[in-house]
Design an enzyme around this catalytic site. Sequence first.
Site, PDB file in Angstrom:
ATOM      1  N   GLU A  56       0.827  -1.216   0.000  1.00  0.00           N
ATOM      2  CA  GLU A  56       0.000   0.000   0.000  1.00  0.00           C
ATOM      3  C   GLU A  56       0.860   1.263   0.000  1.00  0.00           C
ATOM      4  O   GLU A  56       0.734   2.147   0.841  1.00  0.00           O
ATOM      5  CB  GLU A  56      -0.957  -0.005   1.192  1.00  0.00           C
ATOM      6  CG  GLU A  56      -2.006  -1.105   1.095  1.00  0.00           C
ATOM      7  CD  GLU A  56      -3.021  -1.093   2.211  1.00  0.00           C
ATOM      8  OE1 GLU A  56      -4.156  -1.553   1.994  1.00  0.00           O
ATOM      9  OE2 GLU A  56      -2.691  -0.611   3.320  1.00  0.00           O
ATOM     10  N   GLU A 115      -5.713  -7.967  -1.039  1.00  0.00           N
ATOM     11  CA  GLU A 115      -6.493  -7.858   0.200  1.00  0.00           C
ATOM     12  C   GLU A 115      -7.944  -7.539  -0.127  1.00  0.00           C
ATOM     13  O   GLU A 115      -8.216  -6.730  -1.013  1.00  0.00           O
ATOM     14  CB  GLU A 115      -5.943  -6.758   1.121  1.00  0.00           C
ATOM     15  CG  GLU A 115      -4.567  -7.000   1.686  1.00  0.00           C
ATOM     16  CD  GLU A 115      -4.111  -5.870   2.601  1.00  0.00           C
ATOM     17  OE1 GLU A 115      -4.997  -5.174   3.167  1.00  0.00           O
ATOM     18  OE2 GLU A 115      -2.897  -5.691   2.751  1.00  0.00           O
TER      19      GLU A 115
END
Length: 485
Positions: A190, A384
């Site tokens: 991320e 995710e």
Amino acid sequence: MNRFPEGFLWGGATAANQIEGGYDQGGKGLSVSDVYTFDSSLPKEQWTDQWHMMTHAQVKEAMNPQSTKYYPKRHGNDFYHHFREDIRLFAEMGFKCYRMSIAWTRIFPNGDETQPNEAGLKFYDEVFDECLKYGIEPMVSLSHYEMPLYLATEYGGWPNRKLIDFYLNFATTVFERYKEKVTYWLTFNEINCVKHHPYVSIGVVEENHLNIEQAKYQGAHHQFVASALATKACHEINPEAKVGCMISYQLLIPYSCDPDDVQKTVESQRTSLFFSDVQARGYYPAYTKRMLEEKGVTLQVERGDEEIMREYPVDFVSFSYYMSSAVSAHPEKLEGAVGNLITGGIKNPYLPSSDWGWQIDPKGLRIALNQLYDRYQKPLFIAENGLGAVDVVKEDGTIDDAYRIEYLKLHIEQMKEAIHDGVELFGYTPWGCIDIVSASTSQMSKRYGFIYVDQDDEGHGTKERHKKKSFDWYKQVIASNGETL
């Protein structure tokens, strides 16, 4: 065709700082995540504050061995001692892939050492061997919110260019060690979340910082260079390996057809996708100049940086997707999306919300997949996706998490639609396939897994593992390659 391709990588995802524990074993050093505490006496709405508002005093206290506070991410769910049992359960579900991370501090405790810690290398040898024994393909994040704390306190984090060499030393060490065991790598988890929590992303404490935006984007530039150099090294060490980037993709939708809302959405999306634009395309997009000017940022770019970035972009794009968010140019006039939404946003009246205020938008995943594939024309991987919820153990020991099954089912259906649209999607690893410590709140009771871990927010419990209802459901999904939902 409206079906998943053969060889699709079904599995689950975790991160070392949230699962492993054993923070003081095997020569491991402290990471930036090891300073987060959990205090149940605080109001629920404050539980995420520390995630993006770390202070110097908090870091200093956490480094004091006499501190009496509880630091959940130092303990995780004790995967360090349970990994064989946990991987066996993953195999029972039929996992084809396990997305995990290597704790940088197990290999280089402070981050600036020249020689690696053999005990740490041996631990991951055993983890990978256990995965491969069951035919589970590891996908490994090199840096998942767990850079060495020493690099933050002594070097100032990623705005310091020296971290490029430290990271590359770490990356090449594990590439060489595990070249026969790991094919898929992710350079930074991320990477675009530096916008919201610079401490855990680049090792910079925002408190009293003279120009935090400068620090964020200079740190990001150094990570872009480091990612490209790592991609180069990985391909040289193992030409069959694939290296990907990883972003948090919270689909942004204009709150209304007001042109101001539409323009604000475009600008917000660019700010988020800037990071994957650079890593997937290999160069700074045209909008960079104005975006950085408006943030008061002047990048220090050294000779050769742009060439290495252009020559070694990532092979694929991975992302997390949990929710969408409505955007307005006038948010003060509208109801905000409350709860654990560090990116903010306007409440979408058409969507339900989770226990933590995350708005649930399965159809947004199809849109996100199409947007990313249209933009990059590179293979995509959903690293995710999942639902954090309070799970209740019944008197007979069962855990009926039908709400989680419904959440995942609706998202998988939209993945199939995206594949039918022409998107090249090659894998899906739902987040927290086993209950772990929450990244943002440091809770254990915010559960995502198919496997329940007997442990509370203060770390008490037997740590015994129990299958939830979703365990057998996901096993069936994988066995049918997504046909039986």
